[in-house]
Design a protein around this motif. Structure first.
Motif, PDB file in Angstrom:
ATOM      1  N   ARG A 181      -3.220   6.737   2.042  1.00 13.28           N
ATOM      2  CA  ARG A 181      -4.455   5.954   2.121  1.00 13.28           C
ATOM      3  C   ARG A 181      -4.299   4.621   1.399  1.00 13.28           C
ATOM      4  O   ARG A 181      -4.794   3.582   1.862  1.00 13.28           O
ATOM      5  CB  ARG A 181      -5.617   6.758   1.526  1.00 13.28           C
ATOM      6  N   GLN A 182      -3.624   4.635   0.257  1.00 13.15           N
ATOM      7  CA  GLN A 182      -3.421   3.390  -0.495  1.00 13.15           C
ATOM      8  C   GLN A 182      -2.547   2.416   0.290  1.00 13.15           C
ATOM      9  O   GLN A 182      -2.845   1.214   0.356  1.00 13.15           O
ATOM     10  CB  GLN A 182      -2.758   3.708  -1.836  1.00 13.15           C
ATOM     11  N   GLU A 187      -2.991  10.796  -0.577  1.00  7.42           N
ATOM     12  CA  GLU A 187      -3.518   9.746  -1.456  1.00  7.42           C
ATOM     13  C   GLU A 187      -2.658   8.494  -1.378  1.00  7.42           C
ATOM     14  O   GLU A 187      -3.172   7.367  -1.308  1.00  7.42           O
ATOM     15  CB  GLU A 187      -3.584  10.275  -2.892  1.00  7.42           C
ATOM     16  N   ARG A 188      -1.335   8.688  -1.389  1.00  3.54           N
ATOM     17  CA  ARG A 188      -0.443   7.528  -1.287  1.00  3.54           C
ATOM     18  C   ARG A 188      -0.585   6.863   0.081  1.00  3.54           C
ATOM     19  O   ARG A 188      -0.593   5.631   0.201  1.00  3.54           O
ATOM     20  CB  ARG A 188       1.008   7.968  -1.505  1.00  3.54           C
ATOM     21  N   ALA A 208      -4.335   0.902   3.282  1.00  2.77           N
ATOM     22  CA  ALA A 208      -5.411  -0.024   2.922  1.00  2.77           C
ATOM     23  C   ALA A 208      -4.901  -1.444   2.728  1.00  2.77           C
ATOM     24  O   ALA A 208      -5.695  -2.390   2.623  1.00  2.77           O
ATOM     25  CB  ALA A 208      -6.093   0.458   1.635  1.00  2.77           C
ATOM     26  N   ARG A 209      -3.577  -1.629   2.686  1.00  7.15           N
ATOM     27  CA  ARG A 209      -3.010  -2.966   2.528  1.00  7.15           C
ATOM     28  C   ARG A 209      -3.331  -3.810   3.769  1.00  7.15           C
ATOM     29  O   ARG A 209      -3.403  -3.284   4.889  1.00  7.15           O
ATOM     30  CB  ARG A 209      -1.502  -2.874   2.321  1.00  7.15           C
ATOM     31  N   HIS A 238       7.931   4.680   3.051  1.00  6.17           N
ATOM     32  CA  HIS A 238       6.915   5.383   2.258  1.00  6.17           C
ATOM     33  C   HIS A 238       6.869   6.887   2.519  1.00  6.17           C
ATOM     34  O   HIS A 238       6.038   7.595   1.925  1.00  6.17           O
ATOM     35  CB  HIS A 238       5.533   4.768   2.527  1.00  6.17           C
TER      36      HIS A 238
END
Length: 388
Positions: free
Chosen positions: A351-352, A348-349, A355-356, A375
């Motif tokens: 994908r976030q 989940e992290r 997406a930047r 990350h």
């Protein structure tokens, strides 16, 4: 012939010929060993192959569980597993190669009932330092077994330096036609048993010097042998995988390649956890983490609601019993469940972050290093997410 009967037949045959059974160690090498996991039956015996007297004598037999990460990408084919068991015998400065091959031929043909016409052997063909392994060649010719000479394929090394020597490999024909061709030309010849004449030590400069004693080290993959003796086309169809093939398809609809990978990696993860390893970002823990995440990536490809907690107790108990581990089923299940939750949060992290705007285009090495260091997103995970 069941896997357990194969083990008994193998061990009893060599015990009758003066071999003492050693206790197969865990997957974890002794403290200070640079190798993460035991990769072969000879690994724990290295000091004795180099001359230290073994407390049980010069003739040994055992069943050793092993893990090989080098074959990880090949798991899912007909013959490769991550965690498997190796049937092994050793002569520590006692008998020589011809005697080992004679016993190997007799056990295969009389003990296991293999048709001699389905056998093929390979023998070291010589190079600039060591000549042709003529004694092994003569054994196979005496029994009428076809022989192929090879150089690189029939020289065994424990690493860039260390114990080494010529070997003779025994192959079994698995095709639906009469045997033809040779093992290096036709992959329907499947290797079942390797007999290494471990007589040399390779030094840093590549030269060879004699070991203090002339040893024999043989190894035969149990699951591979079982699949062949049971008339199966793959290791995943032998009896040790029967509960997996019966129960897993009822949980998750998977194609054959995915089913094999999931069964192998989960079974391997259970054994690794049972030997005391826990998931981490380095060393043995990372190998375990990678196994679990490869399973989850495969399962979630079609349905991200699938959970490892739904695995039946029978699979945990069967695996622990087969590998002779005293394992707490719920404890192993908890480790898998926690790793699953951790991976889901990481996805989940990831994908976030991806997406930047900065990461919407092609990623270069600098981007991949940044994603990992800042990350905690591994390269293979990033690449997998980009393919979604």
């Amino acid at each position: 012939m069941s896997t357990e009967r194969i083990i008994r037949t193998f061990v009893e045959y060599f015990e009758e010929r003066g071999h003492r059974r050693t206790t197969g160690s865990t997957l974890l090498p002794p403290s200070g060993d640079p190798v993460l996991f035991t990769t072969s039956g000879m690994h724990p015996l290295t000091p004795y192959l180099e001359g230290r007297p073994h407390p049980l004598g010069r003739r040994l037999v055992n069943v050793q569980r092993c893990l090989r990460t080098t074959d990880l990408e090949e798991v899912g084919d007909l013959t490769h597993l991550t965690v498997f068991e190796m049937l092994g015998t050793w002569s520590l400065g006692d008998y020589e190669g011809p005697q080992s091959l004679e016993w190997g031929y007799e056990l295969l043909t009389e003990g296991f009932g293999v048709d001699p016409k389905l056998l093929h052997a390979t023998v070291f063909g010589g190079d600039g330092q060591i000549g042709v392994d003529t004694p092994s060649l003569e054994v196979w010719r005496k029994h009428g077994v076809p022989v192929e000479l090879a150089v690189e394929d029939n020289w065994w090394n424990s690493g860039p330096t260390g114990p080494c020597g010529p070997d003779s490999e025994i192959f079994l024909w698995t095709g639906d036609t009469p045997p033809h061709s040779t093992p290096t030309r036709d992959d329907r010849w499947v290797e079942v048993w390797n007999h290494v004449m471990m007589r040399h030590r390779r030094l840093d400069d590549g030269s060879l010097v004699p070991l203090p004693q002339r040893n024999i080290d043989t190894g035969m993959g149990l699951e591979r042998l079982a699949s062949l003796l049971q008339g199966r086309t793959s290791v995943f169809e032998c009896d040790v995988f029967a509960p997996w093939r019966r129960l897993v398809p009822g949980l998750w609809a998977l194609d054959e390649a995915s089913l094999r990978l999931v069964c192998d990696h989960l079974r391997s993860a259970m054994v690794v956890i049972g030997d005391g390893v826990r998931p981490s970002n380095t060393g043995r823990g990372y190998v375990l983490r990678r196994l679990v995440r490869r399973v989850l990536t495969t399962l979630w490809r079609d349905d991200n609601s699938r959970e490892l907690g739904s695995l039946p107790d029978e699979l945990f108990r069967h695996t622990a019993d087969h590998f002779r581990q005293e394992t707490d089923v719920e404890g192993v299940r908890d480790v898998l469940r926690e790793e699953e939750q951790r991976f889901r949060r990481l996805l989940e992290r990831g994908r976030q972050v991806l997406a930047r705007p900065r990461f919407r285009g092609p990623l270069d090495e600098e981007d991949l290093h940044y994603l990992h260091d800042t990350h905690g997103l591994p390269r293979d995970l990033v690449l997998s997410l980009r393919e979604e």
